[in-house]
Design an enzyme around this catalytic site. Structure first.
Site, PDB file in Angstrom:
ATOM      1  N   LYS A   1      14.185 -57.163 -40.102  1.00 15.39           N
ATOM      2  CA  LYS A   1      14.809 -58.497 -40.079  1.00 15.39           C
ATOM      3  C   LYS A   1      15.904 -58.605 -41.140  1.00 15.39           C
ATOM      4  CE  LYS A   1      11.112 -61.102 -38.057  1.00 15.39           C
ATOM      5  NZ  LYS A   1       9.832 -61.705 -38.351  1.00 15.39           N
TER       6      LYS A   1
ATOM      7  N   GLU B   1       7.863 -39.442 -55.155  1.00  7.21           N
ATOM      8  CA  GLU B   1       7.604 -39.902 -53.788  1.00  7.21           C
ATOM      9  C   GLU B   1       7.536 -41.424 -53.852  1.00  7.21           C
ATOM     10  OE1 GLU B   1       4.490 -39.741 -50.002  1.00  7.21           O
ATOM     11  OE2 GLU B   1       3.820 -38.955 -51.914  1.00  7.21           O
TER      12      GLU B   1
ATOM     13  N   ASP C   1       9.261 -42.786 -38.954  1.00  4.74           N
ATOM     14  CA  ASP C   1       9.096 -42.925 -37.499  1.00  4.74           C
ATOM     15  C   ASP C   1      10.112 -43.935 -36.969  1.00  4.74           C
ATOM     16  OD1 ASP C   1       7.620 -44.983 -39.027  1.00  4.74           O
ATOM     17  OD2 ASP C   1       7.468 -45.841 -37.016  1.00  4.74           O
TER      18      ASP C   1
ATOM     19  N   ASP D   1       3.997 -46.422 -56.015  1.00  2.33           N
ATOM     20  CA  ASP D   1       3.655 -47.451 -55.020  1.00  2.33           C
ATOM     21  C   ASP D   1       3.148 -48.674 -55.774  1.00  2.33           C
ATOM     22  OD1 ASP D   1       2.920 -47.022 -51.693  1.00  2.33           O
ATOM     23  OD2 ASP D   1       2.304 -48.886 -52.672  1.00  2.33           O
TER      24      ASP D   1
ATOM     25  N   ASP E   1       8.507 -49.052 -45.008  1.00  2.00           N
ATOM     26  CA  ASP E   1       8.591 -50.189 -44.088  1.00  2.00           C
ATOM     27  C   ASP E   1      10.078 -50.363 -43.767  1.00  2.00           C
ATOM     28  OD1 ASP E   1       5.775 -50.872 -44.527  1.00  2.00           O
ATOM     29  OD2 ASP E   1       6.436 -51.414 -46.531  1.00  2.00           O
TER      30      ASP E   1
HETATM   31  C1  LIG Z   1       4.211 -47.901 -44.480  1.00  2.00           C
HETATM   32  S1  LIG Z   1       3.508 -47.503 -46.015  1.00  2.00           S
HETATM   33  C2  LIG Z   1       3.696 -45.717 -46.095  1.00  2.00           C
HETATM   34  C3  LIG Z   1       2.740 -45.097 -47.089  1.00  2.00           C
HETATM   35  C4  LIG Z   1       2.781 -43.557 -47.156  1.00  2.00           C
HETATM   36  N1  LIG Z   1       4.076 -43.079 -47.587  1.00  2.00           N
HETATM   37  C5  LIG Z   1       2.438 -42.968 -45.818  1.00  2.00           C
HETATM   38  O1  LIG Z   1       3.353 -42.439 -45.160  1.00  2.00           O
HETATM   39  O2  LIG Z   1       1.255 -43.016 -45.433  1.00  2.00           O
HETATM   40  C6  LIG Z   1       4.744 -48.065 -47.135  1.00  2.00           C
HETATM   41  C7  LIG Z   1       4.275 -48.053 -48.585  1.00  2.00           C
HETATM   42  O3  LIG Z   1       5.360 -48.431 -49.422  1.00  2.00           O
HETATM   43  C8  LIG Z   1       4.897 -49.306 -50.433  1.00  2.00           C
HETATM   44  N2  LIG Z   1       6.052 -50.139 -50.830  1.00  2.00           N
HETATM   45  C9  LIG Z   1       6.900 -50.785 -50.010  1.00  2.00           C
HETATM   46  N3  LIG Z   1       7.867 -51.411 -50.709  1.00  2.00           N
HETATM   47  C10 LIG Z   1       7.610 -51.153 -52.009  1.00  2.00           C
HETATM   48  C11 LIG Z   1       8.248 -51.510 -53.229  1.00  2.00           C
HETATM   49  N4  LIG Z   1       9.339 -52.260 -53.233  1.00  2.00           N
HETATM   50  N5  LIG Z   1       7.717 -51.078 -54.388  1.00  2.00           N
HETATM   51  C12 LIG Z   1       6.598 -50.312 -54.388  1.00  2.00           C
HETATM   52  N6  LIG Z   1       5.950 -49.927 -53.275  1.00  2.00           N
HETATM   53  C13 LIG Z   1       6.450 -50.334 -52.096  1.00  2.00           C
HETATM   54  C14 LIG Z   1       3.774 -50.093 -49.792  1.00  2.00           C
HETATM   55  O4  LIG Z   1       2.878 -50.598 -50.754  1.00  2.00           O
HETATM   56  C15 LIG Z   1       3.143 -49.030 -48.883  1.00  2.00           C
HETATM   57  O5  LIG Z   1       2.087 -48.352 -49.503  1.00  2.00           O
END
Ligand SMILES: C[S@@+](CC[C@H](N)C(=O)[O-])C[C@H]1O[C@@H](n2cnc3c(N)ncnc32)[C@H](O)[C@@H]1O
Length: 225
Positions: free
Chosen positions: A129, A51, A161, A76, A125
């Site tokens: 941009k 995941e 989403d 993460d 995320d």
């Molecule tokens: C919007 S949150 C979603 C977290 C979880 N999947 C949820 O749905 O509640 C996005 C997660 O991706 C992690 N993340 C984003 N880019 C990353 C990267 N390049 N390497 C590791 N983690 C990343 C962020 O730290 C964050 O915890």
């Protein structure tokens, strides 16, 4: 969360035997001991499912409870978030769960070719941009990395989403002529999504559901690299 609490979680992560936090030097020198050896950690040859951007690891934990013969690894960069999943896995004796604190950009230094069976990307995320395109977890470069570590015909699941992320990913897959196994732009309204998509909700997803945002899902297959 206060910084004291965060520090406490970071300390606990260091002691948890289901959390791995390789440092950059170890990774860049190719010294990460579990690359190609994850089955030794799990003490079995069961399939491995990742995941990516797991946050608190809701998918990792719930899928692990439902599939005792599959190993799940939540990835993460935020240690205080993945602490939640790691702690739950320990409390619930889920021996088929691990967490990896790292940049997803480094994923193919942490898993060997063909070591992974499936990948879930949950509420990434969208990085809308233009300048942020390189951080979007379904861009061409990330797909290449996933191809390198996935077994032949390995599946990728994207739940988001973000209409932008959904459309961007579908467009990219069509352009590359990669197989889209299933796509739904509003999973709770339009029938047909797999039950794990409908039955498991993440921390971020719950916030979007509170705002009545449609939740989208794509399941796709990456051909061998
Ligand atoms: C919007 S949150 C979603 C977290 C979880 N999947 C949820 O749905 O509640 C996005 C997660 O991706 C992690 N993340 C984003 N880019 C990353 C990267 N390049 N390497 C590791 N983690 C990343 C962020 O730290 C964050 O915890």
């Amino acid at each position: 969360m206060g910084s004291k609490n965060k520090l406490k979680r970071f300390k606990e992560n260091e002691q948890f035997d289901n959390v791995f936090q390789p440092n950059r030097e170890e990774i860049s020198k190719g010294n990460f001991k579990l690359k190609g050896q994850w089955s030794k950690h799990f003490k079995n040859d069961n399939p491995i499912v990742l995941e990516l951007g797991c946050g608190k690891g809701e998918y990792t934990i719930e899928l692990a409870k439902r599939n005792a013969n599959v190993n799940f690894i939540g990835v993460d960069i935020k240690g205080a978030r993945l602490w939640r999943g790691a702690k739950t896995a320990l409390e619930d004796n889920l021996s088929n769960v691990a967490f990896l604190r790292t940049q997803i950009e480094l994923i193919d230094d942490l898993f060997a070719t063909n070591e992974v069976s499936e990948i879930w990307i949950t509420f990434p995320d969208p990085q809308i941009k233009y300048k942020r395109t390189k951080h979007r977890l379904t861009n061409n470069e990330f797909l290449n990395r996933y191809q390198r570590i996935l077994k032949k015909d390995g599946l990728v699941h994207l739940k988001t989403d973000s209409e932008f992320m959904h459309g961007y990913t579908l467009g990219l897959l069509h352009g590359l002529a990669f197989e889209v196994v299933y796509a739904n732009h509003d999973v709770y309204k339009n029938e047909g999504s797999p039950k794990e998509v409908l039955e498991i909700q993440t921390f971020y997803e719950n916030q979007y559901l509170d705002k009545n945002k449609p939740i989208t899902y794509i399941q796709f297959r990456l051909p061998p690299n």
